[in-house]
Scaffold this motif. Structure first.
Motif, PDB file in Angstrom:
ATOM      1  N   ALA A  55     117.395  65.487 -48.477  1.00 21.26           N
ATOM      2  CA  ALA A  55     118.084  64.233 -48.773  1.00 21.26           C
ATOM      3  C   ALA A  55     119.481  64.456 -49.339  1.00 21.26           C
ATOM      4  N   GLY A  56     119.854  65.715 -49.572  1.00 20.97           N
ATOM      5  CA  GLY A  56     121.197  66.019 -50.051  1.00 20.97           C
ATOM      6  C   GLY A  56     121.319  66.112 -51.562  1.00 20.97           C
ATOM      7  N   PRO A  98     105.494  58.205 -50.800  1.00 24.81           N
ATOM      8  CA  PRO A  98     104.398  58.532 -49.886  1.00 24.81           C
ATOM      9  C   PRO A  98     103.635  59.738 -50.450  1.00 24.81           C
ATOM     10  N   PRO A  99     102.365  59.882 -50.113  1.00 28.48           N
ATOM     11  CA  PRO A  99     101.582  60.998 -50.664  1.00 28.48           C
ATOM     12  C   PRO A  99     102.110  62.350 -50.208  1.00 28.48           C
ATOM     13  N   LEU A 100     102.162  63.287 -51.155  1.00 27.07           N
ATOM     14  CA  LEU A 100     102.516  64.662 -50.824  1.00 27.07           C
ATOM     15  C   LEU A 100     101.265  65.477 -50.548  1.00 27.07           C
ATOM     16  N   ILE A 101     100.215  65.187 -51.294  1.00 21.87           N
ATOM     17  CA  ILE A 101      98.939  65.873 -51.144  1.00 21.87           C
ATOM     18  C   ILE A 101      97.829  64.836 -51.247  1.00 21.87           C
ATOM     19  N   HIS A 102      96.782  64.999 -50.455  1.00 17.39           N
ATOM     20  CA  HIS A 102      95.567  64.219 -50.615  1.00 17.39           C
ATOM     21  C   HIS A 102      94.498  65.137 -51.213  1.00 17.39           C
ATOM     22  N   ARG A 222     115.455  56.719 -54.355  1.00 15.69           N
ATOM     23  CA  ARG A 222     114.041  56.636 -53.959  1.00 15.69           C
ATOM     24  C   ARG A 222     113.864  56.559 -52.445  1.00 15.69           C
ATOM     25  N   PRO A 223     114.555  55.665 -51.727  1.00 13.99           N
ATOM     26  CA  PRO A 223     114.355  55.640 -50.272  1.00 13.99           C
ATOM     27  C   PRO A 223     114.821  56.916 -49.583  1.00 13.99           C
ATOM     28  N   GLN A 230     108.620  61.612 -45.556  1.00 16.76           N
ATOM     29  CA  GLN A 230     108.001  61.146 -44.321  1.00 16.76           C
ATOM     30  C   GLN A 230     108.365  62.056 -43.151  1.00 16.76           C
ATOM     31  N   ALA A 231     109.606  62.535 -43.123  1.00 12.32           N
ATOM     32  CA  ALA A 231     110.020  63.469 -42.076  1.00 12.32           C
ATOM     33  C   ALA A 231     109.279  64.791 -42.201  1.00 12.32           C
ATOM     34  N   MET A 232     109.072  65.250 -43.429  1.00  8.96           N
ATOM     35  CA  MET A 232     108.342  66.500 -43.653  1.00  8.96           C
ATOM     36  C   MET A 232     106.877  66.362 -43.273  1.00  8.96           C
ATOM     37  N   GLN A 233     106.321  65.177 -43.475  1.00 12.39           N
ATOM     38  CA  GLN A 233     104.948  64.934 -43.040  1.00 12.39           C
ATOM     39  C   GLN A 233     104.869  64.966 -41.519  1.00 12.39           C
TER      40      GLN A 233
END
Length: 253
Positions: A55-56, A98-102, A222-223, A230-233
Motif C-alpha cells: 500500500a506504500g 479482512p481476515p488475515l488468518i482463520h 484503512r481502505p 484482499q490482493a494478497m489473499q
C-alpha cells in the motif's frame, strides 16, 4: 570552479525525496502469531508488514499489553492493533480488516492429571464440572459467563499450560497454533501427554486488524491496507506466509 557551484545550486533547488510514510500498530507478545523474538515478528506481523509495503507504507510495531493496545487505538495513537477477533462488542468502537488468518480454539488438557477427559461436548453447559483457565479481556469471557462455567483467571496462557500440568486446571481454551506452540516450548518432551477435545470452541473465525477510528488519516489508510490484504489473499501471498511459518501443522486429536 563553476561545476561545484552548479552542483550546490542544483541540490538546493531539487525537491527533497519524500520518505515512505509510516503507520503505527499496537501489538503484544503472542507467539507464534506475533513476537519480537521471531523472524519478521511472527506470521501475523509479517502479513501486516507486507500489506503495508504494497500500500506504500512502512509498518511500525509497538509492543505493549493487550489492554493498553486497545486503549492506544481508541485514543488514536495507533492506527490498528493486532491480532484481534471481531466481536459484536468490539465492533461498537472499532473497525476490522479482512481476515488475515482463520483459526479455531480448542480446550486443551493434560492427560496424566485428567483421568476422565470429556470426549466431546454438545453445549458449553456440558463442561460445568471442569476448571477452565481464562485470560482477562479474551473474547470467550462473556460466553463462559453466559453458561456459568467454572473459570479461573490466569496471568497468561503460558501459566495455563503450567497449571494444567500441576493439576490446578482441567481445561485451557487456546487457538490451535497457539496451543501446539506452547506445548512444544513449555513442555518439551511431554508433548504426547497433552491433547484437546476435538470439538472446537468456535467455528473457524478470523484474526484481523482492529482499526482505530481516530488515528490521523485513518479514512485513507484503512481502505489502502484492506485492498492490499484482499490482493494478497487473491494471489496466495497470505497462504504462502502462513505455510512458511507452519509447514507441518496438523491437528492433534
Amino acid at each position: 570552479m563553476w561545476r561545484p557551484l552548479l552542483l550546490v545550486l542544483y541540490c538546493l533547488a531539487a525537491p527533497a525525496r519524500a520518505e515512505t510514510p509510516a503507520i503505527d500498530f499496537a501489538t503484544g507478545e503472542w507467539p507464534p502469531y506475533v513476537s519480537r523474538s521471531f523472524t519478521a515478528d511472527g506470521v501475523f506481523a509479517d502479513m501486516v508488514r507486507q500489506a503495508c509495503r504494497r500500500a506504500g507504507y512502512i509498518a511500525r510495531f509497538h509492543y505493549m499489553s493487550w489492554p493498553r493496545a486497545e486503549a492506544e487505538i481508541k485514543a488514536g495513537r495507533a492506527a490498528a492493533a493486532f491480532p484481534y477477533r471481531p466481536t459484536p462488542e468490539r465492533a461498537l468502537s472499532f473497525d476490522f480488516s479482512p481476515p488475515l488468518i482463520h483459526s479455531s480454539s480448542y480446550f486443551f488438557y493434560y492427560k496424566p492429571r485428567l483421568a476422565h477427559p470429556p470426549a466431546d461436548f454438545r453445549s458449553l453447559a456440558d463442561l460445568r464440572a471442569y476448571r477452565i483457565g481464562v485470560q482477562l479481556g479474551y473474547w470467550y469471557q462473556p460466553l463462559f459467563r453466559q453458561y456459568r462455567l467454572n473459570t479461573l483467571n490466569t496471568s497468561d496462557e503460558e501459566s495455563a499450560i503450567k497449571l494444567l500440568r500441576a493439576g490446578h486446571l482441567d481445561l485451557a481454551p487456546l487457538t490451535l497454533e497457539r496451543g501446539l506452540f506452547l506445548i512444544r516450548t513449555q513442555a518439551a518432551g511431554h508433548e504426547q501427554d497433552f491433547a484437546y477435545i476435538p470439538t472446537p470452541l468456535d467455528k473457524a473465525t478470523s484474526l484481523s486488524l482492529m482499526y482505530s477510528r481516530s488515528y490521523p488519516n485513518i479514512a485513507k489508510l484503512r481502505p489502502a491496507i484492506d485492498q492490499a490484504l484482499q490482493a494478497m489473499q487473491a494471489d496466495g501471498s497470505l497462504h504462502a506466509i502462513y505455510q512458511r511459518n507452519f509447514p507441518e501443522l496438523k491437528p492433534r486429536r
